[in-house]
Scaffold this active site. Structure first.
Site, mmCIF file in Angstrom:
data_model
loop_
_atom_site.group_PDB
_atom_site.id
_atom_site.type_symbol
_atom_site.label_atom_id
_atom_site.label_comp_id
_atom_site.label_asym_id
_atom_site.label_seq_id
_atom_site.Cartn_x
_atom_site.Cartn_y
_atom_site.Cartn_z
ATOM 1 N N GLU A 1 0.726 -1.181 -0.178
ATOM 2 C CA GLU A 1 -0.179 -0.096 -0.019
ATOM 3 C C GLU A 1 0.946 0.925 0.011
ATOM 4 O OE1 GLU A 1 -2.306 -1.203 3.466
ATOM 5 O OE2 GLU A 1 -1.246 0.234 4.747
ATOM 6 N N CYS A 2 0.448 2.108 -0.677
ATOM 7 C CA CYS A 2 1.139 3.636 -0.770
ATOM 8 C C CYS A 2 2.392 3.349 -1.211
ATOM 9 C CB CYS A 2 0.697 4.419 0.569
ATOM 10 S SG CYS A 2 0.744 6.269 0.336
ATOM 11 N N GLY A 3 3.352 3.770 -0.083
ATOM 12 C CA GLY A 3 4.708 3.602 -0.659
ATOM 13 C C GLY A 3 5.229 2.259 -1.008
#
Length: 462
Positions: free
Chosen positions: A341-343
């Site tokens: 997720e995300c990064g």
């Protein structure tokens, strides 16, 4: 039923000194030998890291958008068990909740759900007697405000005795002290919020200095008394959680005990404690590794978790670790189950464009690049749906991708906005949203089932 002594430190707005004062009070309590648990209201990752730096034990999040009332109380009591006192740091302004137009998921909402007494931190810069009118507004905006006292931040020591007297006489609320203007302990911010604790020079020394000031200017004994007056709290494991944990599927996972590698270093550090606790309760064995420093994912791993953080700030180091990038790409193509997720999602792209527009090669599982937009691309809580799976999460990032995925439909609560996101296959679920597993434990269960299956296939193959 147990008392669970507790209090919340809230404020009228962001930037009022909540995190600084919370950390200072936690340090005071630790210095007194108290066993303390700490919590952050809302989805923020960074403030709990500062709590953890003081207490040397993980801090948890409590969020009434992510979880219903029963689950929120359950998570509180699970994390508070074995401690003498719990301190909850509020979020934004005390009444600020969903979409900026609702009290739901606000610090006020959490105080109601957990029946916690609240101490309002008031930034008095530029005010004298007007601070009393400010406090009165928060006390009377809702009859059940639960505000039991105030702390006056950036208050003149000379003026404090008179202001304290007037507030207590006119408003009937206790003032638990003041915090003078402090220049030795400041927390700088950047695009995702505060800098990380490890980046604050001589943090532990500064925290001890802050605690020394607060021991003199705050009524720490009074705060302890207030926390002890919190009403007893009843908590049971929610039915939805119990049904998953006690299922035959979960029992099978516990027998197989799949090993899941969790990326954790400076680049990947946005991790919910309770997500990991749920995975462990389901039978996962967690091992940590660093995509910056290690050469490969641990060989015994049967699953991979890449959470968010600051890969854009460590793009050079991540890119130059070719051995790690190559190994992750090969393992995922072999079918190693992965959630990112995300990064962590950005890291799986062909490349990341950093904040200076330089392009750095990355893992190369997601065709495309992650790039800096210079503004919040998507921000706030979201509800996500994929076929029969529903889960809640949030987004907060200044980066975007030309390959965000389309397996899930994301919807903004109380708004009409929606969009497609997340790449999903049988073994991989990766995208920008940060997900909170207790919103739907079934998602965690399905991931671990794939990890267990992968482990069985690898055993047969070897």
């Amino acid at each position: 039923m147990s008392n669970y002594p507790r209090l919340m430190l809230a404020a009228g707005s962001s930037g009022s000194g909540k995190t600084m004062i919370t950390c200072g009070i936690l340090q005071c309590l630790k210095n007194r030998g108290k066993r303390v648990s700490s919590f952050k209201c809302g989805p923020d990752y960074i403030d709990p890291m500062f709590h953890e730096n003081v207490l040397k034990t993980p801090s948890a999040n409590l969020d009434t958008f992510f979880t219903d009332e029963e689950t929120t109380r359950y998570l509180f009591t699970e994390n508070a068990a074995g401690t003498e006192l719990s301190v909850i740091e509020g979020v934004m302004g005390y009444y600020d909740g969903l979409g900026g137009i609702s009290e739901r998921a606000s610090a006020y909402d959490l105080a109601k759900v957990t029946d916690t007494p609240v101490v309002l931190i008031v930034d008095t810069k530029g005010m004298s007697l007007s601070v009393a009118a400010y406090i009165k507004g928060f006390l009377t905006y809702r009859e059940d405000s639960r505000i039991a006292g105030v702390i006056l931040n950036r208050m003149s020591p000379m003026l404090y005795p008179e202001i304290k007297k007037q507030i207590e006489e006119e408003l009937g609320i206790h003032v638990y002290g003041y915090v003078p203007r402090i220049t030795e302990f400041t927390l700088e911010s950047r695009h995702l919020g505060l800098v990380l604790p490890g980046e604050v020079e001589a943090l532990e020394k500064k925290l001890q200095g802050l605690a020394g000031i607060l021991e003199k200017s705050l009524e720490i004994d009074g705060l302890l008394t207030l926390a002890g007056q919190a009403k007893a709290l009843t908590s049971v494991m929610p039915k939805a959680v119990r049904e998953v944990l006690e299922s035959e599927r979960a029992e099978r996972i516990r027998r197989l005990a799949p090993i899941v590698a969790v990326a954790r270093d400076e680049a990947f550090c946005f991790i919910y404690k309770d997500n990991l606790r749920l995975l462990q309760a389901l039978g996962a064995r967690l091992i940590e590794f660093s995509p910056i420093r290690d050469q490969s994912v641990p060989q015994e791993a049967q699953g991979l978790l890449l959470y968010g953080g600051y890969p854009e700030l460590y793009a050079k180091e991540l890119s130059e670790n070719v051995s790690m990038r190559t190994h992750i790409r090969g393992q995922l193509r072999r079918g190693l189950p992965c959630m990112a997720e995300c990064g962590g999602f950005m890291y799986l792209h062909d490349a990341i464009e950093d904040m200076e527009k330089r392009l750095w090669p990355m893992v190369g599982v997601i065709e495309g690049r992650a790039f800096y937009t210079g503004k919040l691309s998507r921000f706030g809580y979201i509800e996500l749906e994929h076929e029969d799976l529903k889960v809640r999460g949030h987004e907060f990032h200044y980066f975007d991708s030309d390959s965000c995925g389309d397996a899930f439909l994301a919807k903004k609560p109380l708004r009409s906005r929606s969009w497609q996101c997340i790449h999903k296959t049988k073994t991989m679920q990766v995208g920008f949203p940060h997900l909170y597993y207790y919103t739907n434990p079934e998602m965690a269960l399905r991931f671990l089932e794939q990890c267990a299956l992968y482990g069985e296939k690898e055993s047969v193959g070897s």
